[in-house]
Design a protein around this motif. Structure first.
Motif, PDB file in Angstrom:
ATOM      1  N   ILE A   4       3.992  -1.675  -5.659  1.00 13.40           N
ATOM      2  CA  ILE A   4       3.569  -3.070  -5.475  1.00 13.40           C
ATOM      3  C   ILE A   4       3.573  -3.751  -6.841  1.00 13.40           C
ATOM      4  O   ILE A   4       3.041  -3.206  -7.805  1.00 13.40           O
ATOM      5  CB  ILE A   4       2.151  -3.132  -4.862  1.00 13.40           C
ATOM      6  CG1 ILE A   4       2.161  -2.515  -3.464  1.00 13.40           C
ATOM      7  CG2 ILE A   4       1.650  -4.569  -4.803  1.00 13.40           C
ATOM      8  CD1 ILE A   4       0.798  -2.377  -2.845  1.00 13.40           C
ATOM      9  N   GLN A   5       4.208  -4.917  -6.909  1.00 12.83           N
ATOM     10  CA  GLN A   5       4.254  -5.678  -8.164  1.00 12.83           C
ATOM     11  C   GLN A   5       3.757  -7.088  -7.894  1.00 12.83           C
ATOM     12  O   GLN A   5       4.108  -7.672  -6.873  1.00 12.83           O
ATOM     13  CB  GLN A   5       5.701  -5.802  -8.662  1.00 12.83           C
ATOM     14  CG  GLN A   5       6.303  -4.541  -9.207  1.00 12.83           C
ATOM     15  CD  GLN A   5       5.952  -4.333 -10.682  1.00 12.83           C
ATOM     16  OE1 GLN A   5       4.934  -4.831 -11.145  1.00 12.83           O
ATOM     17  NE2 GLN A   5       6.764  -3.591 -11.394  1.00 12.83           N
ATOM     18  N   GLU A   6       2.966  -7.620  -8.823  1.00 14.62           N
ATOM     19  CA  GLU A   6       2.556  -9.019  -8.679  1.00 14.62           C
ATOM     20  C   GLU A   6       3.151  -9.841  -9.812  1.00 14.62           C
ATOM     21  O   GLU A   6       3.206  -9.377 -10.952  1.00 14.62           O
ATOM     22  CB  GLU A   6       1.026  -9.127  -8.675  1.00 14.62           C
ATOM     23  CG  GLU A   6       0.453  -8.628  -7.369  1.00 14.62           C
ATOM     24  CD  GLU A   6      -1.022  -8.915  -7.174  1.00 14.62           C
ATOM     25  OE1 GLU A   6      -1.597  -9.710  -7.933  1.00 14.62           O
ATOM     26  OE2 GLU A   6      -1.590  -8.325  -6.243  1.00 14.62           O
ATOM     27  N   THR A  52       8.689  -6.800   1.513  1.00  9.64           N
ATOM     28  CA  THR A  52       7.838  -7.947   1.872  1.00  9.64           C
ATOM     29  C   THR A  52       7.482  -8.739   0.618  1.00  9.64           C
ATOM     30  O   THR A  52       7.243  -8.150  -0.434  1.00  9.64           O
ATOM     31  CB  THR A  52       6.511  -7.461   2.515  1.00  9.64           C
ATOM     32  OG1 THR A  52       6.834  -6.573   3.571  1.00  9.64           O
ATOM     33  CG2 THR A  52       5.668  -8.606   3.048  1.00  9.64           C
ATOM     34  N   ILE A  53       7.452 -10.052   0.788  1.00  6.01           N
ATOM     35  CA  ILE A  53       6.930 -10.911  -0.292  1.00  6.01           C
ATOM     36  C   ILE A  53       5.705 -11.621   0.259  1.00  6.01           C
ATOM     37  O   ILE A  53       5.789 -12.324   1.272  1.00  6.01           O
ATOM     38  CB  ILE A  53       7.964 -11.969  -0.737  1.00  6.01           C
ATOM     39  CG1 ILE A  53       9.248 -11.295  -1.218  1.00  6.01           C
ATOM     40  CG2 ILE A  53       7.383 -12.869  -1.815  1.00  6.01           C
ATOM     41  CD1 ILE A  53      10.363 -12.278  -1.556  1.00  6.01           C
ATOM     42  N   ARG A  54       4.589 -11.423  -0.381  1.00 12.90           N
ATOM     43  CA  ARG A  54       3.360 -12.130   0.022  1.00 12.90           C
ATOM     44  C   ARG A  54       3.041 -13.193  -1.020  1.00 12.90           C
ATOM     45  O   ARG A  54       2.979 -12.888  -2.210  1.00 12.90           O
ATOM     46  CB  ARG A  54       2.172 -11.158   0.071  1.00 12.90           C
ATOM     47  CG  ARG A  54       2.177 -10.246   1.256  1.00 12.90           C
ATOM     48  CD  ARG A  54       1.195 -10.772   2.314  1.00 12.90           C
ATOM     49  NE  ARG A  54       1.414 -10.096   3.581  1.00 12.90           N
ATOM     50  CZ  ARG A  54       0.822  -8.964   3.908  1.00 12.90           C
ATOM     51  NH1 ARG A  54      -0.030  -8.399   3.090  1.00 12.90           N
ATOM     52  NH2 ARG A  54       1.062  -8.406   5.072  1.00 12.90           N
ATOM     53  N   ILE A  55       2.823 -14.423  -0.564  1.00 14.65           N
ATOM     54  CA  ILE A  55       2.411 -15.477  -1.498  1.00 14.65           C
ATOM     55  C   ILE A  55       0.889 -15.432  -1.584  1.00 14.65           C
ATOM     56  O   ILE A  55       0.199 -15.576  -0.570  1.00 14.65           O
ATOM     57  CB  ILE A  55       2.899 -16.855  -1.017  1.00 14.65           C
ATOM     58  CG1 ILE A  55       4.429 -16.848  -0.954  1.00 14.65           C
ATOM     59  CG2 ILE A  55       2.402 -17.964  -1.937  1.00 14.65           C
ATOM     60  CD1 ILE A  55       5.024 -18.022  -0.225  1.00 14.65           C
ATOM     61  N   LEU A  56       0.374 -15.204  -2.788  1.00 17.46           N
ATOM     62  CA  LEU A  56      -1.080 -15.081  -2.949  1.00 17.46           C
ATOM     63  C   LEU A  56      -1.714 -16.421  -3.314  1.00 17.46           C
ATOM     64  O   LEU A  56      -2.834 -16.707  -2.916  1.00 17.46           O
ATOM     65  CB  LEU A  56      -1.412 -14.046  -4.034  1.00 17.46           C
ATOM     66  CG  LEU A  56      -0.820 -12.646  -3.836  1.00 17.46           C
ATOM     67  CD1 LEU A  56      -1.208 -11.744  -4.991  1.00 17.46           C
ATOM     68  CD2 LEU A  56      -1.293 -12.031  -2.522  1.00 17.46           C
ATOM     69  N   LEU A  87       4.961  -8.367  -4.469  1.00 20.07           N
ATOM     70  CA  LEU A  87       6.170  -7.765  -3.893  1.00 20.07           C
ATOM     71  C   LEU A  87       5.874  -6.344  -3.447  1.00 20.07           C
ATOM     72  O   LEU A  87       5.245  -5.581  -4.189  1.00 20.07           O
ATOM     73  CB  LEU A  87       7.280  -7.663  -4.942  1.00 20.07           C
ATOM     74  CG  LEU A  87       7.869  -8.918  -5.541  1.00 20.07           C
ATOM     75  CD1 LEU A  87       9.163  -8.564  -6.250  1.00 20.07           C
ATOM     76  CD2 LEU A  87       8.134  -9.948  -4.475  1.00 20.07           C
ATOM     77  N   TYR A  88       6.338  -6.005  -2.266  1.00 28.19           N
ATOM     78  CA  TYR A  88       6.278  -4.618  -1.802  1.00 28.19           C
ATOM     79  C   TYR A  88       7.685  -4.064  -1.968  1.00 28.19           C
ATOM     80  O   TYR A  88       8.621  -4.551  -1.334  1.00 28.19           O
ATOM     81  CB  TYR A  88       5.816  -4.558  -0.345  1.00 28.19           C
ATOM     82  CG  TYR A  88       4.371  -4.957  -0.195  1.00 28.19           C
ATOM     83  CD1 TYR A  88       4.011  -6.299  -0.154  1.00 28.19           C
ATOM     84  CD2 TYR A  88       3.363  -3.998  -0.127  1.00 28.19           C
ATOM     85  CE1 TYR A  88       2.686  -6.677  -0.043  1.00 28.19           C
ATOM     86  CE2 TYR A  88       2.034  -4.367  -0.014  1.00 28.19           C
ATOM     87  CZ  TYR A  88       1.703  -5.709   0.025  1.00 28.19           C
ATOM     88  OH  TYR A  88       0.386  -6.086   0.126  1.00 28.19           O
ATOM     89  N   ILE A  89       7.813  -3.088  -2.875  1.00 24.40           N
ATOM     90  CA  ILE A  89       9.135  -2.556  -3.213  1.00 24.40           C
ATOM     91  C   ILE A  89       9.244  -1.132  -2.677  1.00 24.40           C
ATOM     92  O   ILE A  89       8.425  -0.271  -3.023  1.00 24.40           O
ATOM     93  CB  ILE A  89       9.344  -2.601  -4.747  1.00 24.40           C
ATOM     94  CG1 ILE A  89       9.208  -4.057  -5.219  1.00 24.40           C
ATOM     95  CG2 ILE A  89      10.698  -2.028  -5.146  1.00 24.40           C
ATOM     96  CD1 ILE A  89       9.094  -4.225  -6.703  1.00 24.40           C
ATOM     97  N   ASN A  90      10.201  -0.939  -1.803  1.00 26.58           N
ATOM     98  CA  ASN A  90      10.421   0.368  -1.155  1.00 26.58           C
ATOM     99  C   ASN A  90       9.181   0.877  -0.426  1.00 26.58           C
ATOM    100  O   ASN A  90       8.974   2.080  -0.304  1.00 26.58           O
ATOM    101  CB  ASN A  90      10.875   1.429  -2.171  1.00 26.58           C
ATOM    102  CG  ASN A  90      12.257   1.113  -2.699  1.00 26.58           C
ATOM    103  OD1 ASN A  90      13.108   0.636  -1.949  1.00 26.58           O
ATOM    104  ND2 ASN A  90      12.470   1.336  -3.981  1.00 26.58           N
TER     105      ASN A  90
END
Ligand SMILES: Cc1cc2nc3c(=O)[nH]c(=O)nc-3n(C[C@H](O)[C@H](O)[C@H](O)COP(=O)(O)OP(=O)(O)OC[C@H]3O[C@@H](n4cnc5c(N)ncnc54)[C@H](O)[C@@H]3O)c2cc1C
Length: 302
Positions: free
Chosen positions: A2-4, A37-41, A60-63
């Motif tokens: 997970i990356q922000e 998935t891309i989540r807008i926070l 971002l949810y990566i893999n």
């Protein structure tokens, strides 16, 4: 993984998830297939300069797939057989008190002098059409309380009186758009607010609570120093502890309390003035452009 990221984008780069993804892939060197998935926070418009930017905080949810929900739902259990508390008033104060009581395992009995949020609308139409005001069902009285037919801006100055994120999540759980979780100035919208209010009522009733419309509290029943319940205009008496959530317009309630030697404390009030401008004009001024908001920007705020 997970990356922000904190991003500063042009409006056209935020118009949909695809364009946002393209930007992230290009700028952050991430392969598109790995982003699940891309989540807008958080999202806000920065129109201070000639070029308007959208500031975004994204996760971002990566893999991997997100396991968390977009917001934390509250579980409301059945409280039918639990002790009851009477809530006078079905404005925001009363409705949220009812939900909180259910969470705590207490059965709320809501007593509201006005009509349900849909019936109430007919009385508001009569105010405009015939200039006839129903004293029990109007802009101040009725399910949803004083702001039910406003534009539903979620506004508070208070930073220390509790968890506003939870309030926003409860609104989402009851049908508000999840954009209110991320917008800098969250806004439910006049068109959606009545449905959200109705859904809150459904939660209260489905958990074993009660909601009584067109029932006005006329007096508290007090024995010694203790409040024992309320008397209403229908003749029905409700017994139990009482939460008064009658809002600032219920002058009759405050007169009754004063006349019956209940200590009242004055509170500072904010007086607002409503100014209306054509949105095209505000867009032009705020976005510094003759064409106004163009194709990608929301209506400007001011
Ligand atoms: C036109 C307008 C627009 C607004 N717009 C916004 C906005 O966009 N965003 C925002 O954050 N705030 C807005 N507000 C302010 C917001 O509505 C109030 O802060 C909020 O409604 C207060 O909630 P409350 O539950 O304490 O009281 P209220 O909303 O006043 O609710 C009290 C309830 O108690 C009922 N009641 C009163 N007396 C009795 C009785 N004797 N027996 C039974 N029931 C009784 C009333 O019918 C009413 O439903 C607006 C207010 C107005 C008037």
């Amino acid at each position: 993984m997970i990356q922000e990221y904190q991003l500063r984008l042009l409006p056209e780069q935020t118009v949909n998830e695809q364009s946002l993804k393209q930007y992230i892939v290009r700028e952050k060197g991430i392969t598109p297939e790995s982003i699940t998935t891309i989540r807008i926070l958080k999202r806000s418009v920065d129109a201070r300069q000639r070029t308007v930017f959208i500031n975004m905080q994204v996760r971002l949810y990566i893999n991997e797939m997100p396991v968390d929900d977009q917001y934390q739902s509250v579980t409301y259990y059945n409280v039918e057989a639990k002790p009851s508390v009477i809530i006078v008033g079905a404005g925001p104060g009363g409705l949220f008190a009812a939900l909180r009581l259910i969470e705590l395992g207490v059965r709320p009995i809501v007593v509201e002098r006005g009509k349900d949020v849909h019936e109430r609308k007919k009385d508001l139409a009569r105010i405009s059409r015939e200039q006839a005001v129903n004293p029990e069902s109007n802009y101040c009285f009725g399910e949803g309380g004083a702001g039910a037919y406003s534009d539903g801006k979620l506004y508070t100055r208070s930073k220390k009186r509790g968890n506003t994120e939870k309030i926003v999540a409860v609104f989402c759980q009851h049908g508000a758009s999840t954009s209110i979780l991320t917008d800098a100035h969250p806004h439910i919208g006049t068109d959606k607010l009545p449905r959200v209010i109705e859904n809150i009522r459904r939660t209260i009733i489905s958990c074993g609570g009660e909601v009584h419309f067109e029932t006005r509290m006329e007096a508290l029943i007090i024995t010694g120093e203790e409040v024992k319940g309320i008397e209403t205009n229908t003749g029905k008496v409700f017994l139990g502890p009482v939460i008064l959530a009658t809002g600032h317009s219920a002058r009759d309630v405050y007169r009754w309390l004063f006349a019956n030697n209940i200590t009242l404390e004055a509170k500072g009030i904010a007086v607002g003035v409503r100014l209306e401008h054509p949105s095209a004009l505000i867009d032009k001024i705020q976005y510094h452009h003759e064409a106004g908001r163009g194709n990608y920007l929301p209506a400007a705020e001011y």
